[in-house]
Write an enzyme that holds these catalytic residues in place. Structure first.
Site, PDB file in Angstrom:
ATOM      1  N   MET A   1       0.834  -1.195  -0.065  1.00  0.00           N
ATOM      2  CA  MET A   1       0.016   0.085   0.037  1.00  0.00           C
ATOM      3  C   MET A   1       0.844   1.189  -0.020  1.00  0.00           C
ATOM      4  SD  MET A   1      -3.181  -0.385  -0.331  1.00  0.00           S
ATOM      5  CE  MET A   1      -4.145   1.053   0.161  1.00  0.00           C
TER       6      MET A   1
ATOM      7  N   ASP B   1      10.913   3.212   5.504  1.00  0.00           N
ATOM      8  CA  ASP B   1      10.581   2.120   6.133  1.00  0.00           C
ATOM      9  C   ASP B   1      11.807   1.852   7.396  1.00  0.00           C
ATOM     10  OD1 ASP B   1       9.798  -0.752   6.802  1.00  0.00           O
ATOM     11  OD2 ASP B   1       8.620  -0.512   4.807  1.00  0.00           O
TER      12      ASP B   1
ATOM     13  N   VAL C   1       1.539   1.876   7.455  1.00  0.00           N
ATOM     14  CA  VAL C   1       2.190   0.708   8.331  1.00  0.00           C
ATOM     15  C   VAL C   1       1.259  -0.291   8.528  1.00  0.00           C
ATOM     16  CG1 VAL C   1       4.157   2.028   8.851  1.00  0.00           C
ATOM     17  CG2 VAL C   1       1.943   1.903  10.573  1.00  0.00           C
TER      18      VAL C   1
ATOM     19  N   GLU D   1      -1.532  -2.767  10.374  1.00  0.00           N
ATOM     20  CA  GLU D   1      -2.799  -2.480  11.316  1.00  0.00           C
ATOM     21  C   GLU D   1      -2.709  -2.935  12.571  1.00  0.00           C
ATOM     22  OE1 GLU D   1      -6.460  -0.762   9.340  1.00  0.00           O
ATOM     23  OE2 GLU D   1      -4.213   0.176   8.951  1.00  0.00           O
TER      24      GLU D   1
ATOM     25  N   LYS E   1       1.461   1.865  14.632  1.00  0.00           N
ATOM     26  CA  LYS E   1       1.069   3.249  14.459  1.00  0.00           C
ATOM     27  C   LYS E   1       1.256   4.106  15.668  1.00  0.00           C
ATOM     28  CE  LYS E   1      -2.534   1.594  11.277  1.00  0.00           C
ATOM     29  NZ  LYS E   1      -1.970   1.884   9.944  1.00  0.00           N
TER      30      LYS E   1
ATOM     31  N   SER F   1      -7.441   1.283   7.210  1.00  0.00           N
ATOM     32  CA  SER F   1      -8.883   0.861   6.670  1.00  0.00           C
ATOM     33  C   SER F   1      -9.716   0.194   8.016  1.00  0.00           C
ATOM     34  CB  SER F   1      -8.790  -0.234   5.951  1.00  0.00           C
ATOM     35  OG  SER F   1      -7.925  -1.624   6.332  1.00  0.00           O
TER      36      SER F   1
ATOM     37  N   HIS G   1      -7.866   6.953   3.332  1.00  0.00           N
ATOM     38  CA  HIS G   1      -7.837   5.752   3.022  1.00  0.00           C
ATOM     39  C   HIS G   1      -7.899   5.570   1.670  1.00  0.00           C
ATOM     40  CE1 HIS G   1     -10.445   1.911   3.321  1.00  0.00           C
ATOM     41  NE2 HIS G   1      -9.072   1.602   3.132  1.00  0.00           N
TER      42      HIS G   1
ATOM     43  N   ASN H   1     -15.935  -0.018   3.803  1.00  0.00           N
ATOM     44  CA  ASN H   1     -15.937  -1.396   4.212  1.00  0.00           C
ATOM     45  C   ASN H   1     -17.005  -1.805   5.005  1.00  0.00           C
ATOM     46  OD1 ASN H   1     -13.381  -1.997   3.319  1.00  0.00           O
ATOM     47  ND2 ASN H   1     -12.203  -1.116   5.034  1.00  0.00           N
TER      48      ASN H   1
END
Length: 737
Positions: free
Chosen positions: A338, A357, A414, A416, A421, A443, A464, A514
């Protein structure tokens, strides 16, 4: 000579008039009543001027024209509804006369007696292409930006200003049908191969080549106005047509399930039109266009996929008074699939990106994803080598948060996990400049909860993206409880820069898309448990207008993700918040059978090595006793799948998660492909009438469970004969839920 608002006219030494279409204050030329009036006057003026030998029409903008203006499209529906209220008996005739205006204008151009050449310098769509086809000559630039199309079917209508008749008399019927029923864009070379343009030239040779056609004696007569004209392939009554026409409706039905009146009208127009003289054929097209304009599908699709999409894309939800953001440097933290994809679309927009990263190897691997996308685009001719090099130069991999010290916006993508986070938010904010915006691509996790880790909650927001980022057009902008207007403005400016369509939603588990997606998937779980054959579930979904069945979709998003979400819901809200049968089904798939979806090659479907195609896993039928196909009502399956999604969308409006019906509709179509012919989730309800929808919900609830019961909002709207676009009027006069 007369001066015009939208056109300029220059006549050269060879007495060829160059008409340049350049609408003031607009980035693209479009047809409006004023433009048509002026074009009509220009035809009269050039005919009346005996010295003018011919006319070249081109654009003064980088594109040629996008076709009809949305305000003109809107006015047709308003006109018809007003006339219907005034006198139902004459409303259709008056609409017929109105829609014939453009047809008549282009026919006047075509038969004016002087040669016209269309010099196509950029995107030429819809009515603009129909006008060009009425010209006696067509020259297109070979620039990569030139796209030629009749895309009307994508917004519920069809080419109704002579397009179906001219294309089918220039190209063979099969190619003509393919082009118009899909609305696909043609390159200049393909358009020439189909005989839709006469020449393709270098951009700087466009006007000289167009003028040369007139100097070379271009006849001011269309081929179909010549005596003895025959359509390519010989028309309808030929052996080739005997093979094409019986199959064409069946192929269309396979692709559309009969849900798109505009697409079927194209077949009718071409089939009937090729059997009669050209002017009669135009009348046939005009009748079908009038008929299609009166359908719910046309109204709903035009409103959502044309008008609302343009309005949202132009910042309809952007807070007023906020200056436009100048995004020069964007940070993306998390170089997985993503994050790497977000970096790619950002770089493609010409913005410098730092891709962060945990170490340089991981960050560099993320950039390699962009390199593979660039290589694919070069192979398909979408990018030149120079453009590709410039795009990749915009992406800098890094393992150092200090490299974000001058970033305007940072997006974290990063894993979920709240703790992961939290660590990223703290590390980024330690170096982020004052006034910079922090966005999470989560998400599933509520933005307000994540913002608790931030020292600047007014600058914390959710952006998102949907996977694959480079293809999916929708982005959800999620507001935390303390998100400020400036953060919203920056987020929307960024989404516009990367050429996505935004919807703004308030903070709740699953946000908007979602929530709807998992209602769709959970209804399929119910059907499996009832013993509905899996193949009937998938086929009913496609017949209802969904792009993929719910089981296939669950495989794509990953079955173990469904399991995580169900378990997290139980942990946060208690066991009653989920159907225990759903959890048992998914636990069996994941824990007992290790069937996690496409990612591990086995889910509800099996995924054999290519070129073999995926197929439903036979073992699924062993989970529950199977009903016979004749015991299952396909119409009810279709209703259940659409109604359960639409009900969830209505709940999000009732809860204040989504506040604008345009966003609910556009978000449902772009986010997960909700039956586009309906215009989206709320237009689906409005289209059948809230009263009828409430009655349908109550009927389904009796047989299939309380989750189909209509909400208090829907009952109140039904009692007051309201629609969502009345109750939540996006243009003012908004009422409370």
């Amino acid at each position: 000579m007369t001066t015009y608002n939208n056109f300029t006219i220059e006549t050269d030494a060879d007495n060829i008039a160059l008409v340049t279409w350049d609408m003031p204050g607009k980035s693209m030329n479009v047809f409006t009543p004023d433009v048509m009036d002026e074009l009509d006057a220009i035809i009269d003026a050039t005919v009346a001027d005996a010295s003018v030998k011919g006319v070249v029409i081109t654009s003064g903008k980088t594109s040629f024209s996008g076709g009809a203006d949305l305000s003109m499209i809107k006015s047709m529906f308003t006109f018809y509804n007003d006339e219907k209220a005034r006198d139902p008996a004459t409303a259709a005739q008056k609409l017929f006369d109105l829609v014939g205006r453009m047809t008549g204008l282009f026919r006047k151009l075509e038969t004016c007696g002087k040669p016209w050449v269309s010099a196509i310098n950029g995107t030429c769509m819809g009515g603009a292409l129909e006008m060009s086809l009425a010209c006696h000559g067509r020259v297109a630039s070979n620039a990569k930006s030139v796209k030629i199309a009749l895309p009307e079917v994508k917004v519920g209508i069809f080419p109704g200003a002579g397009g179906t008749q001219r294309v089918s008399r220039l190209a063979n019927a099969q190619d003509a049908l393919q082009m118009m029923t899909t609305g696909s864009s043609l390159s200049p070379a393909r358009a020439k191969a189909m005989n839709l343009v006469h020449q393709v030239v270098e951009p700087d040779q466009l006007i000289p080549a167009a003028k040369q056609m007139i100097k070379d004696g271009l006849k001011p007569v269309a081929p179909w106005d010549e005596k003895g004209f025959k359509a390519p392939g010989g028309g309808i009554w030929t052996p080739a047509s005997a093979q094409l026409w019986p199959a064409a409706p069946a192929i269309l039905r396979r692709e559309t399930a009969g849900n798109y009146p505009g697409a079927l009208a194209i077949l009718k127009c071409v089939y009937e039109g090729l059997q009669v003289p050209f002017d009669t054929a135009l009348k046939i097209e005009q009748r079908y266009f009038t008929e299609v304009l009166q359908t719910t599908e046309a109204f709903s699709m035009i409103r959502s996929l044309f008008i609302s999409m343009q309005e949202l894309g132009k910042g309809a939800r952007r807070p007023k008074g906020q200056p436009k953001s100048e995004l020069k440097h964007v940070g993306v933290v998390g170089a997985g699939f993503m994050g790497a994809s977000i970096a790619y679309v950002t770089a493609a927009a010409g913005i410098k990106v730092t891709l962060i990263d945990r170490d340089m190897d991981a960050a560099t691997k993320g950039k390699a994803h962009s390199e593979s996308l660039v290589k694919e685009s070069i192979g398909k001719g979408r990018l030149t080598q120079d453009e590709a090099t410039a795009l990749l130069a915009n992406i800098t991999p890094s393992a150092a948060y200090n490299d974000l010290a001058d970033a305007d916006l940072v997006i974290e993508a990063v894993f979920e996990d709240r703790d992961v986070k939290k660590a990223v938010i703290e590390a980024v904010e330690a170096v982020l400049p004052e006034g910079a915006i922090f966005a999470s691509n989560t998400s599933t996790l509520p933005i307000t909860g994540l913002a608790e880790n931030s020292r600047r909650r007014e600058n914390f927001i959710g952006i998102h993206f949907f996977s694959p980022v480079e293809k999916m057009m929708l982005t959800e902008v999620i507001l935390g409880k303390e998100t400020g207007d400036r953060a919203i403005a920056v987020a929307l400016d960024f989404v516009a820069a990367v050429k996505k369509t935004p919807i703004v939603v308030n903070d709740v588990r699953g946000f908007y898309v979602n929530r709807c997606v998992f209602r769709y998937i959970h209804e399929a779980y119910d059907m499996l448990i009832e013993g509905v054959p899996p193949v009937m579930i998938e086929n009913a979904a496609k017949m209802a207008g969904m792009p993929v069945g719910p089981l296939s979709l669950n495989d794509e998003v990953a079955i173990d993700l469904s399991q995580k979400i169900l378990k997290a819901t139980v942990a946060d809200l208690g066991a009653d918040a989920v159907d225990p049968r759903h959890l048992a089904l998914i636990n069996k798939m994941v824990d007992d059978l290790d069937r996690r979806g496409r990612k591990n090659g086995k889910g509800f479907y099996d995924y054999p090595a290519k070129p073999a195609k995926k197929a439903l896993w036979p073992g699924l039928k062993e989970f529950h006793p199977q009903k016979r196909p004749d015991e299952v009502d396909v119409k009810v399956l279709k209703q259940r799948l659409l109604v359960t999604i639409a009900l969830e969308a209505a709940r999000t409006m009732e809860e204040g998660i989504v506040t604008d019906p345009r966003e609910a509709d556009v978000g449902s179509i772009l986010g997960f492909g909700f039956a586009p012919y309906t215009g989206g989730t709320l237009s689906y309800i409005d289209g059948m009438g809230v009263n009828a929808f409430v009655a349908l919900c109550e009927t389904l609830a009796k047989s299939y469970g309380a989750h189909f019961l209509p909400t208090p909002l829907l009952k109140d709207m039904a009692a007051k004969s309201e629609t969502f676009y009345m109750r939540f009027d996006p243009y003012g006069g908004r009422k409370a839920a």
